[in-house]
Each structure stands twice: as C-alpha cells, then as structure tokens.
Design an enzyme around this catalytic site. Structure first.
Site, PDB file in Angstrom:
ATOM      1  N   ILE A  38       0.770  -1.289   0.123  1.00 16.87           N
ATOM      2  CA  ILE A  38       0.177  -0.125   0.048  1.00 16.87           C
ATOM      3  C   ILE A  38       1.079   1.353   0.095  1.00 16.87           C
ATOM      4  O   ILE A  38       0.676   2.057  -0.766  1.00 16.87           O
ATOM      5  CB  ILE A  38      -0.831  -0.037   1.307  1.00 16.87           C
ATOM      6  N   GLY A  41       6.838   3.825   3.963  1.00 15.47           N
ATOM      7  CA  GLY A  41       7.020   5.248   4.696  1.00 15.47           C
ATOM      8  C   GLY A  41       8.388   5.489   5.152  1.00 15.47           C
ATOM      9  O   GLY A  41       9.079   4.937   4.696  1.00 15.47           O
ATOM     10  N   MET A  43       9.826   4.795   8.035  1.00 16.08           N
ATOM     11  CA  MET A  43      10.282   3.711   8.999  1.00 16.08           C
ATOM     12  C   MET A  43       9.681   2.557   8.458  1.00 16.08           C
ATOM     13  O   MET A  43      10.209   1.374   9.317  1.00 16.08           O
ATOM     14  CB  MET A  43      10.242   4.077  10.263  1.00 16.08           C
ATOM     15  N   LYS A  61       1.621  -3.561   8.974  1.00 17.17           N
ATOM     16  CA  LYS A  61       2.777  -2.518   9.104  1.00 17.17           C
ATOM     17  C   LYS A  61       3.927  -3.296   9.519  1.00 17.17           C
ATOM     18  O   LYS A  61       4.166  -3.854  10.611  1.00 17.17           O
ATOM     19  CB  LYS A  61       2.580  -1.387   9.820  1.00 17.17           C
ATOM     20  N   ASP A 155       1.228  13.591  14.370  1.00 14.80           N
ATOM     21  CA  ASP A 155       1.691  13.361  13.110  1.00 14.80           C
ATOM     22  C   ASP A 155       0.431  13.466  12.297  1.00 14.80           C
ATOM     23  O   ASP A 155       0.170  12.706  11.360  1.00 14.80           O
ATOM     24  CB  ASP A 155       2.610  12.437  12.824  1.00 14.80           C
TER      25      ASP A 155
END
Length: 487
Positions: A38, A41, A43, A61, A155
């Site tokens: 998907i 990022g 990290m 993730k 964030d």
C-alpha cells in the site's frame, strides 16, 4: 519441525529483499499472506494482507530492516503499538495484533476499504465546504477521545486520515507516529511535505499536548478548503522559519467562498501560541457544529441549543429498504388517551337515542359531550406537542457531561450494539451485540429494544418501543446517549 522452521525462516529472508526488505505479493509473513504493498513510509512498509488465522483482511505494517536493530526505536515501536491497541473509537483505526517474526517487527490493523484524505484532496482540490467541515469535525472527536487518555498523535496529516466506503473518517498511526517522528529526525532527505503540518512547539522541541494535534488538524483543514498549506519552503529550515515567524494568509483570500466563521476557526487552530488555540477537540468540534447547523453544543450545565452560523444542512445518506410501519401519534403503548375517542362516540349515540326517547335530558347530555370533546381536543394538542417530526437528528454519547462521540442518524434504520460496524458500535460487555434499533419514519424517530439482556431505558423508564423527543436520555447497558433533533 526444526527443518520446517529453518525452511520458513530462509523463505522469509529471501522474500525480504536485500536493500529494500519489501515483502513479495502472495508470500507469507507470520500468519499473514501478503496481497499488495500500500505504502512505503519513513520507517515501515504497509501492506494489504490476509490474516489466515482470523480469515480477514488487514493492513500490515512492518518495520524497515534498518530500524530493526535500533533498540530504542524498536522498544518505542512496540510500546506505542500497545498503547494504540487500547484506543477503541469509531474515528480511530483498530490495532488488531502486535508481534515479531525473526527480528522483523510488525503490527496489523483493520483494513480500510477507501482512499486516504491525501488522495481525496488531490482528486477534489478543493473539497466541498460541507464535506471538509464534516471530516474535520469527526477528526476532532477521535482526537478528543485519545487526548482524554493522555495519548497524542504528533503527526496528523492527510496521508494519516482514511475515508472508508461509507465516508466515515478514520485516524491512522496513532501512537506509532511518535516513533516515525523520531526516525524522521535521524533520516536525511525526508519528504518536505510532512513538515508543513508540524506545530511550532514540535520544531522548538517542546513538550506536546492535545493542542499540538489540533494545530496540525487546522493545517489539514486549511488545505482541504484551499488546496494548499499556509507555510511552504524549499527545505526544512525555510519551512520551520515560516511556521515560527510568518502569519498565514486567511483561507478566504485563497478561496472566496469560505465564510469569515471558518477563517476564525482555522486561524484559531493554527495559532503559534498554543494557549490561544482550542483547548480540546470537543471545543473545536462544537465550533464546527455551529457552521454545520448541528444541534446542540455541550455546556457545563448540560445541553444547550447551538447558535447557527449559516444554513448548511446535512445531506442524508441513501435510504435502506426496510419494512414500513405507521407512527401512531395518539394511542401509544401506555394507553393514555385511548378512552376518549370511544367515550365521545358513545356520547354521540346516546344523544341521538335520548333526543328520540327523552328529549328533556338532551341539554345535560350536550353539556357532558362538550366537556368530553374539549378533553379530546386538549389530548390531541398535547400529544402533537409531545411527538415532533425532525428534519435531522443525532445521538450524543456522553461520559458524565463530556462527549465521547456524536452519531448522526442519517439512515432510515440504525442498530445500536456491541458488534455493529455499520451502525452505532459501542464496545462494552453490558451492551448486547444488537441492543436497540432506531427507525426514522418520515421524520419520527422510533426506538425499539431488540430483546437486549440489560434492557433499553428512556428517561429512566424501561421501554420496548418509544417515539423519541429532543433531549431524551437513552440508557443502553449503562452507556448514556442523548437524542437531539432539528425540526
């Protein structure tokens, strides 16, 4: 067993390519079958995957390999993931599982079938006024819930907000964003756009709080309505300098259709001095409630109707096919007033009989019939005042006098329960999976108990069926909901 473990480990290490450590489609990682990547990022990698044990789609993730050996980041990653797992709110993504597979750290979340707010902004640039206000308001409610738990996002940005296929707004990466933020500080070449939502106190290295998230949300709201962020630059330092020193242009200078009230809300949210911002998410949400024409706001002494600043109305969702039933305005289940119509009819028949057989008693009977007629008319007037049609309505979930969540009643049928992802879902064991149902019958909102184990109460009275009125207090499994209607 040992050979199988070695084989599985070798297969996973091959799957995690050197240099990129990306997972290959249709490969297996722990109990998850990878379907597609998907996002990549700062990290971690984010994948759409199938949880083969639970037979469900998840968003998986996986921490990038270069961070797996940084003990402080890994410990924070796991700790923050566990914190996020305890956040249960309709506007916050659910963390399902946390683990480590052969030194690769991961967590899985509910899979959202829908676009990120970033993609929505890119497609619709700018968003319709009503849509932008509604999205911002729902983010406020999710943030308010997390802030009460002393958990801050740090964030908030369009790529961390998702809209599902029913346009529900869901905040992602709660808690994990703190780890990503620390990783950004150590990584060269970070995408500049991520800094445009950063608050002055974060740039200064000060302690953050809930108002920090509301600042970032204000920038997101600004971008939704104007198509751009207020502070841009060629590098981090130029962006940071503007965030700390420059006054932002009013949103209405970039989009003439934006009213002054929205300018005021956005500029208050992005004040450089956090003491001048909204104190919490509910305060900002209530300001938006006024713009959206939603009733009422929460006050210290209870519920008070909001002052409307415009005539923008909620757009109802498409109706579901439900079996129709007629709302009975007179003659409710309590039986109040049921004796008046037959008594009046009996008097009319008696008057006809007496006028034929004993006309001398006719004046007395006419007087009695008149009194009954007046009582009947008074009952109709009283009932019509008690039962009201509403053009829009919502349920406010309260804890004491603090709002937990607001549920707009847009569908013709809404089910309240512990396991109602398409309805009003409240996670509490005392609430049945399908506890109660609200039907909208031509503007009359009718509450039904669905044979729940602990019953449904309205204004402290147990009910099976009840026509709702503005400010009715509903109790389901010990949770308090207030019905609010707009005529």
């Amino acid at each position: 067993m040992v050979r199988k473990a070695i084989k599985d480990t070798t297969q996973m290490l091959i799957i995690l390519h050197q240099g990129s450590n990306m997972l290959v489609n249709n490969s297996f990682f722990a109990q998850y079958r990878i379907l597609e990547e998907i996002h990549s990022g700062t990290m971690s990698y984010l994948y759409k995957a199938e949880d083969t044990k639970q037979n469900r789609l998840v968003a998986l993730k996986v921490l990038k390999q270069e961070y797996s050996f940084e003990q402080e980041l890994v410990e924070r990653f796991q700790r923050e993931a566990k914190v996020a797992q305890n956040l249960i709110h309709p506007n916050i993504i659910k963390v399902l599982d946390i683990g480590c597979e052969n030194n690769y750290y991961f967590f899985s979340m509910q899979y959202i079938e829908g676009p990120s707010l970033r993609k929505v902004i890119e497609k619709e640039n700018p968003l319709l006024f009503n849509k932008a206000c509604t999205i911002t308001r729902e983010i406020c409610l999710g943030l308010n819930y997390a802030h009460k738990e002393k958990i801050f996002h740090r964030d908030i940005k369009p790529s961390n907000i998702m809209l599902d296929n029913k346009n529900n707004v869901i905040i992602c990466d709660f808690g994990i964003a703190k780890v990503a933020y620390l990783a950004k500080l150590t990584q060269a070449g970070v995408i500049l756009g991520t800094w445009e939502y950063t608050s002055p106190e974060q740039i200064k290295g000060s302690v953050v709080d809930g108002r920090t998230d509301l600042y970032s949300l204000g920038i997101v709201f600004y971008e939704m309505l104007t198509g751009t962020t207020p502070f841009k630059g060629s590098d981090f330092w130029s962006i940071a300098d503007k965030i700390l020193k420059d006054s932002p242009p009013k949103p209405s200078e970039l989009n003439k259709s934006i009213p002054k009230e929205i300018d005021d809300i956005i500029l208050k949210a992005i004040e450089k001095d956090r003491t001048k911002r909204f104190n919490n998410g509910i305060e900002m949400a209530n300001a938006l409630n006024s713009i959206l024409g939603l009733p009422p706001e929460l006050e210290k002494d209870g519920i008070k109707p909001s002052k409307k600043i415009g005539e923008i109305k909620l757009t109802p969702r498409p109706s579901k096919n439900i079996s129709s039933s007629t709302v009975q305005i007179s003659g409710s289940k309590t039986g109040k007033g049921l004796w008046l119509p037959p008594l009046l009819a009996g008097c009319v028949l008696l008057i006809i009989f007496v006028s034929l057989k004993a006309p001398q008693f006719l004046p007395v009977l006419l007087l009695v019939a008149g009194v009954i007629g007046i009582l009947f008319a008074f009952n109709i007037i009283k009932t019509s005042k008690r039962i009201v049609k509403y053009s829009n309505a919502q349920l406010v979930h309260l804890s004491g006098k603090e709002v937990i969540q607001v549920f707009p009643l847009r569908d013709n049928e809404v089910v309240i329960g512990r396991d109602q992802p398409d309805g009003i879902e409240i996670f509490k064991e005392s609430i049945s999976r399908s506890h109660a149902r609200i039907l909208n019958e031509n503007g009359y909102y009718i509450l039904y108990d669905l044979n729940s184990k602990n019953g449904t109460y309205v204004n402290n009275k147990k009910i099976e069926r009840h026509i709702l009125k503005h400010k009715d207090r509903i109790d389901v499994g010990g949770e308090n909901l207030i019905f609010q209607g707009v005529k």
